[in-house]
Design a protein around this motif. Structure first.
Motif, PDB file in Angstrom:
ATOM      1  N   ASN A 125     -48.103-117.033   9.826  1.00 46.72           N
ATOM      2  CA  ASN A 125     -48.865-118.200   9.378  1.00 46.72           C
ATOM      3  C   ASN A 125     -49.248-118.046   7.915  1.00 46.72           C
ATOM      4  O   ASN A 125     -49.180-118.998   7.138  1.00 46.72           O
ATOM      5  N   THR A 126     -49.639-116.854   7.535  1.00 49.63           N
ATOM      6  CA  THR A 126     -49.990-116.597   6.143  1.00 49.63           C
ATOM      7  C   THR A 126     -48.769-116.773   5.255  1.00 49.63           C
ATOM      8  O   THR A 126     -48.844-117.390   4.187  1.00 49.63           O
ATOM      9  N   ALA A 127     -47.641-116.252   5.689  1.00 58.32           N
ATOM     10  CA  ALA A 127     -46.407-116.384   4.913  1.00 58.32           C
ATOM     11  C   ALA A 127     -45.999-117.845   4.799  1.00 58.32           C
ATOM     12  O   ALA A 127     -45.590-118.296   3.730  1.00 58.32           O
ATOM     13  N   ASN A 128     -46.117-118.591   5.889  1.00 56.56           N
ATOM     14  CA  ASN A 128     -45.768-120.012   5.857  1.00 56.56           C
ATOM     15  C   ASN A 128     -46.690-120.789   4.927  1.00 56.56           C
ATOM     16  O   ASN A 128     -46.243-121.680   4.200  1.00 56.56           O
ATOM     17  N   ALA A 129     -47.964-120.447   4.932  1.00 54.28           N
ATOM     18  CA  ALA A 129     -48.909-121.114   4.042  1.00 54.28           C
ATOM     19  C   ALA A 129     -48.582-120.817   2.586  1.00 54.28           C
ATOM     20  O   ALA A 129     -48.615-121.714   1.730  1.00 54.28           O
ATOM     21  N   ALA A 130     -48.237-119.577   2.292  1.00 57.36           N
ATOM     22  CA  ALA A 130     -47.878-119.205   0.924  1.00 57.36           C
ATOM     23  C   ALA A 130     -46.601-119.919   0.497  1.00 57.36           C
ATOM     24  O   ALA A 130     -46.495-120.398  -0.639  1.00 57.36           O
ATOM     25  N   LEU A 131     -45.641-120.014   1.391  1.00 55.62           N
ATOM     26  CA  LEU A 131     -44.389-120.702   1.086  1.00 55.62           C
ATOM     27  C   LEU A 131     -44.638-122.188   0.821  1.00 55.62           C
ATOM     28  O   LEU A 131     -44.105-122.752  -0.136  1.00 55.62           O
ATOM     29  N   ALA A 132     -45.458-122.798   1.649  1.00 53.49           N
ATOM     30  CA  ALA A 132     -45.773-124.214   1.463  1.00 53.49           C
ATOM     31  C   ALA A 132     -46.471-124.443   0.125  1.00 53.49           C
ATOM     32  O   ALA A 132     -46.175-125.415  -0.586  1.00 53.49           O
ATOM     33  N   LYS A 133     -47.382-123.544  -0.229  1.00 52.82           N
ATOM     34  CA  LYS A 133     -48.093-123.664  -1.505  1.00 52.82           C
ATOM     35  C   LYS A 133     -47.123-123.530  -2.669  1.00 52.82           C
ATOM     36  O   LYS A 133     -47.180-124.288  -3.641  1.00 52.82           O
ATOM     37  N   MET A 134     -46.217-122.560  -2.572  1.00 58.25           N
ATOM     38  CA  MET A 134     -45.241-122.342  -3.631  1.00 58.25           C
ATOM     39  C   MET A 134     -44.330-123.566  -3.786  1.00 58.25           C
ATOM     40  O   MET A 134     -44.050-124.004  -4.894  1.00 58.25           O
ATOM     41  N   GLN A 135     -43.900-124.137  -2.679  1.00 58.94           N
ATOM     42  CA  GLN A 135     -43.037-125.312  -2.732  1.00 58.94           C
ATOM     43  C   GLN A 135     -43.774-126.508  -3.315  1.00 58.94           C
ATOM     44  O   GLN A 135     -43.210-127.290  -4.073  1.00 58.94           O
ATOM     45  N   ALA A 136     -45.053-126.644  -2.980  1.00 55.49           N
ATOM     46  CA  ALA A 136     -45.848-127.744  -3.527  1.00 55.49           C
ATOM     47  C   ALA A 136     -45.998-127.597  -5.042  1.00 55.49           C
ATOM     48  O   ALA A 136     -45.850-128.569  -5.788  1.00 55.49           O
ATOM     49  N   LEU A 137     -46.282-126.384  -5.492  1.00 56.18           N
ATOM     50  CA  LEU A 137     -46.407-126.148  -6.929  1.00 56.18           C
ATOM     51  C   LEU A 137     -45.078-126.386  -7.634  1.00 56.18           C
ATOM     52  O   LEU A 137     -45.038-126.934  -8.739  1.00 56.18           O
ATOM     53  N   ARG A 138     -44.013-125.977  -6.991  1.00 55.55           N
ATOM     54  CA  ARG A 138     -42.695-126.147  -7.590  1.00 55.55           C
ATOM     55  C   ARG A 138     -42.336-127.624  -7.716  1.00 55.55           C
ATOM     56  O   ARG A 138     -41.752-128.051  -8.696  1.00 55.55           O
ATOM     57  N   SER A 139     -42.705-128.413  -6.715  1.00 53.45           N
ATOM     58  CA  SER A 139     -42.363-129.835  -6.747  1.00 53.45           C
ATOM     59  C   SER A 139     -43.174-130.592  -7.796  1.00 53.45           C
ATOM     60  O   SER A 139     -42.801-131.681  -8.209  1.00 53.45           O
ATOM     61  N   GLN A 140     -44.282-130.007  -8.250  1.00 60.71           N
ATOM     62  CA  GLN A 140     -45.095-130.655  -9.282  1.00 60.71           C
ATOM     63  C   GLN A 140     -44.438-130.571 -10.660  1.00 60.71           C
ATOM     64  O   GLN A 140     -44.697-131.373 -11.529  1.00 60.71           O
ATOM     65  N   LYS A 141     -43.582-129.578 -10.851  1.00 62.31           N
ATOM     66  CA  LYS A 141     -42.915-129.399 -12.133  1.00 62.31           C
ATOM     67  C   LYS A 141     -41.574-130.127 -12.112  1.00 62.31           C
ATOM     68  O   LYS A 141     -40.901-130.171 -11.096  1.00 62.31           O
ATOM     69  N   THR A 142     -41.185-130.637 -13.261  1.00 61.35           N
ATOM     70  CA  THR A 142     -39.867-131.250 -13.346  1.00 61.35           C
ATOM     71  C   THR A 142     -38.820-130.138 -13.428  1.00 61.35           C
ATOM     72  O   THR A 142     -39.133-128.993 -13.758  1.00 61.35           O
ATOM     73  N   ASP A 143     -37.587-130.503 -13.151  1.00 60.83           N
ATOM     74  CA  ASP A 143     -36.505-129.526 -13.225  1.00 60.83           C
ATOM     75  C   ASP A 143     -36.383-128.953 -14.629  1.00 60.83           C
ATOM     76  O   ASP A 143     -36.150-127.763 -14.803  1.00 60.83           O
ATOM     77  N   SER A 144     -36.542-129.796 -15.628  1.00 62.17           N
ATOM     78  CA  SER A 144     -36.391-129.306 -16.998  1.00 62.17           C
ATOM     79  C   SER A 144     -37.499-128.302 -17.343  1.00 62.17           C
ATOM     80  O   SER A 144     -37.244-127.318 -18.047  1.00 62.17           O
ATOM     81  N   GLU A 145     -38.710-128.521 -16.837  1.00 59.26           N
ATOM     82  CA  GLU A 145     -39.800-127.564 -17.078  1.00 59.26           C
ATOM     83  C   GLU A 145     -39.494-126.221 -16.414  1.00 59.26           C
ATOM     84  O   GLU A 145     -39.675-125.162 -17.012  1.00 59.26           O
ATOM     85  N   ARG A 146     -39.033-126.281 -15.176  1.00 59.42           N
ATOM     86  CA  ARG A 146     -38.707-125.042 -14.458  1.00 59.42           C
ATOM     87  C   ARG A 146     -37.587-124.290 -15.160  1.00 59.42           C
ATOM     88  O   ARG A 146     -37.656-123.077 -15.341  1.00 59.42           O
ATOM     89  N   LEU A 147     -36.553-125.010 -15.577  1.00 61.54           N
ATOM     90  CA  LEU A 147     -35.426-124.362 -16.233  1.00 61.54           C
ATOM     91  C   LEU A 147     -35.828-123.788 -17.586  1.00 61.54           C
ATOM     92  O   LEU A 147     -35.398-122.702 -17.961  1.00 61.54           O
ATOM     93  N   ALA A 148     -36.679-124.513 -18.320  1.00 63.50           N
ATOM     94  CA  ALA A 148     -37.132-124.019 -19.622  1.00 63.50           C
ATOM     95  C   ALA A 148     -37.943-122.739 -19.455  1.00 63.50           C
ATOM     96  O   ALA A 148     -37.770-121.771 -20.217  1.00 63.50           O
ATOM     97  N   LYS A 149     -38.816-122.716 -18.460  1.00 54.18           N
ATOM     98  CA  LYS A 149     -39.598-121.498 -18.207  1.00 54.18           C
ATOM     99  C   LYS A 149     -38.681-120.363 -17.757  1.00 54.18           C
ATOM    100  O   LYS A 149     -38.898-119.202 -18.114  1.00 54.18           O
ATOM    101  N   GLY A 150     -37.666-120.693 -16.978  1.00 56.16           N
ATOM    102  CA  GLY A 150     -36.697-119.680 -16.555  1.00 56.16           C
ATOM    103  C   GLY A 150     -35.965-119.080 -17.746  1.00 56.16           C
ATOM    104  O   GLY A 150     -35.733-117.874 -17.805  1.00 56.16           O
ATOM    105  N   LEU A 151     -35.642-119.925 -18.730  1.00 57.16           N
ATOM    106  CA  LEU A 151     -34.984-119.437 -19.938  1.00 57.16           C
ATOM    107  C   LEU A 151     -35.882-118.482 -20.709  1.00 57.16           C
ATOM    108  O   LEU A 151     -35.425-117.458 -21.218  1.00 57.16           O
ATOM    109  N   VAL A 152     -37.158-118.811 -20.784  1.00 59.82           N
ATOM    110  CA  VAL A 152     -38.110-117.937 -21.488  1.00 59.82           C
ATOM    111  C   VAL A 152     -38.157-116.567 -20.809  1.00 59.82           C
ATOM    112  O   VAL A 152     -38.104-115.529 -21.472  1.00 59.82           O
TER     113      VAL A 152
END
Length: 105
Positions: free
Chosen positions: A33-60
């Motif tokens: 349950n803890t792992a699922n909650a952490a995964l859900a939180k991570m996915q929610a945070l990820r969906s808040q960022k645009t793809d270009s933001e995620r890719l730019a941070k990945g490049l950094v």
């Protein structure tokens, strides 16, 4: 008498082990349950960022790792140098992949 004491000690250890195993069996759902909650939180945070933001941070991050690996390579020798060179090549490929993804957006 010594054998009797040894048997009692072994029974005690067996009971303690059984208790610990039962406790571990009971704790599994809370861990998942803890792992699922952490995964859900991570996915929610990820969906808040645009793809270009995620890719730019990945490049950094990749650029930072490349710089660190190149710095270490200057002082490395033998197998360590080979492994670092392989890491650098892998990171450069990943960097090119991210750049092409960014351009396609």
């Amino acid at each position: 008498a010594q054998l009797q004491a040894r048997r009692e000690d072994m029974r005690f250890k067996l009971e303690e082990t059984r208790k610990k195993l039962e406790e571990l069996d009971r704790e599994k759902p809370s861990i998942s349950n803890t792992a699922n909650a952490a995964l859900a939180k991570m996915q929610a945070l990820r969906s808040q960022k645009t793809d270009s933001e995620r890719l730019a941070k990945g490049l950094v991050v990749i650029d930072e790792k490349l710089a660190a690996a190149r710095q270490q390579l200057r002082q490395a020798a033998g197998e360590e140098a080979i492994f670092l060179q392989e890491d650098i090549e892998r990171l450069e490929k990943k960097r090119q992949q991210l750049l092409s993804e960014l351009q396609s957006l």
